[in-house]
Write a protein that holds these residues in place. Structure first.
Motif, mmCIF file in Angstrom:
data_model
loop_
_atom_site.group_PDB
_atom_site.id
_atom_site.type_symbol
_atom_site.label_atom_id
_atom_site.label_comp_id
_atom_site.label_asym_id
_atom_site.label_seq_id
_atom_site.Cartn_x
_atom_site.Cartn_y
_atom_site.Cartn_z
ATOM 1 N N THR A 40 51.458 31.536 35.376
ATOM 2 C CA THR A 40 50.458 30.915 36.245
ATOM 3 C C THR A 40 49.682 29.842 35.499
ATOM 4 O OG1 THR A 40 50.267 32.928 37.563
ATOM 5 C CG2 THR A 40 48.437 31.367 37.695
ATOM 6 N N ALA A 41 49.338 30.112 34.245
ATOM 7 C CA ALA A 41 48.625 29.119 33.442
ATOM 8 C C ALA A 41 49.467 27.850 33.260
ATOM 9 C CB ALA A 41 48.228 29.706 32.091
ATOM 10 N N PHE A 42 50.765 28.008 33.022
ATOM 11 C CA PHE A 42 51.643 26.832 32.949
ATOM 12 C C PHE A 42 51.656 26.109 34.296
ATOM 13 C CE2 PHE A 42 53.583 28.607 29.076
ATOM 14 C CZ PHE A 42 53.740 27.448 28.326
ATOM 15 N N GLU A 44 50.353 20.291 24.649
ATOM 16 C CA GLU A 44 50.232 19.369 25.774
ATOM 17 C C GLU A 44 51.285 19.729 26.802
ATOM 18 O OE1 GLU A 44 49.957 15.143 25.214
ATOM 19 O OE2 GLU A 44 49.169 15.437 23.180
ATOM 20 N N LEU A 45 50.851 19.848 28.046
ATOM 21 C CA LEU A 45 51.777 20.148 29.133
ATOM 22 C C LEU A 45 52.149 18.857 29.840
ATOM 23 C CD1 LEU A 45 50.011 23.291 30.624
ATOM 24 C CD2 LEU A 45 51.782 23.173 28.867
ATOM 25 N N ASP A 46 53.365 18.805 30.324
ATOM 26 C CA ASP A 46 53.840 17.644 31.069
ATOM 27 C C ASP A 46 53.240 17.694 32.476
ATOM 28 O OD1 ASP A 46 55.230 15.725 32.510
ATOM 29 O OD2 ASP A 46 57.191 16.264 31.692
ATOM 30 N N VAL A 93 45.644 25.027 29.783
ATOM 31 C CA VAL A 93 45.965 25.046 28.356
ATOM 32 C C VAL A 93 45.062 26.024 27.603
ATOM 33 C CG1 VAL A 93 46.012 23.635 26.253
ATOM 34 C CG2 VAL A 93 46.936 22.726 28.383
ATOM 35 N N ASP A 94 43.793 26.112 27.994
ATOM 36 C CA ASP A 94 42.865 27.021 27.309
ATOM 37 C C ASP A 94 43.342 28.468 27.397
ATOM 38 O OD1 ASP A 94 41.215 24.928 26.551
ATOM 39 O OD2 ASP A 94 39.873 25.169 28.272
ATOM 40 N N TYR A 95 43.814 28.892 28.570
ATOM 41 C CA TYR A 95 44.308 30.258 28.715
ATOM 42 C C TYR A 95 45.575 30.461 27.887
ATOM 43 C CZ TYR A 95 45.987 34.654 30.436
ATOM 44 O OH TYR A 95 46.448 35.951 30.481
ATOM 45 N N LEU A 96 46.464 29.480 27.906
ATOM 46 C CA LEU A 96 47.699 29.605 27.125
ATOM 47 C C LEU A 96 47.380 29.783 25.649
ATOM 48 C CD1 LEU A 96 49.856 26.940 28.952
ATOM 49 C CD2 LEU A 96 50.204 29.427 28.958
#
Length: 94
Positions: free
Chosen positions: A6-8, A30-32, A13-16
């Motif tokens: 769900t975080a993705f 960094e997520l796309d 990013v903070d939860y990940l």
């Protein structure tokens, strides 16, 4: 596992980072923003119960991207630290 998916999916990013074991967490994450995760299937689970300190989850996650749709399959390892489950690492098979 579901909370990390769900975080993705929502770009949290903070939860990940908070749910990643400090020994294996990347220094930068960094997520796309163009990649949209939309489905998670749990394929198998080993240990990870109430009395366990470690466990594995095999999952299949589906995504859409402007360059095309895809599926990622991974076997992830988790460890319980101070009462919380943390992602340790994983092996991607596709």
């Amino acid at each position: 596992m579901r909370s990390r998916f769900t975080a993705f999916a929502v770009g949290d990013v903070d939860y990940l980072r908070a749910s990643w074991h400090p020994d294996t967490a990347p220094t930068e994450l960094e997520l796309d923003p163009d990649q949209r995760w939309y489905r998670l299937d749990i394929v198998g689970v080993e240990a990870g119960g109430m009395f366990d300190d470690a466990g594995t989850v095999e999952f299949r996650a589906r995504y859409k991207h402007p360059e095309g749709a895809g599926t990622m399959t991974e076997v992830s390892r988790f460890v319980r630290t101070a009462g919380s489950w943390l992602y340790l690492d994983g092996v991607v098979s596709r």
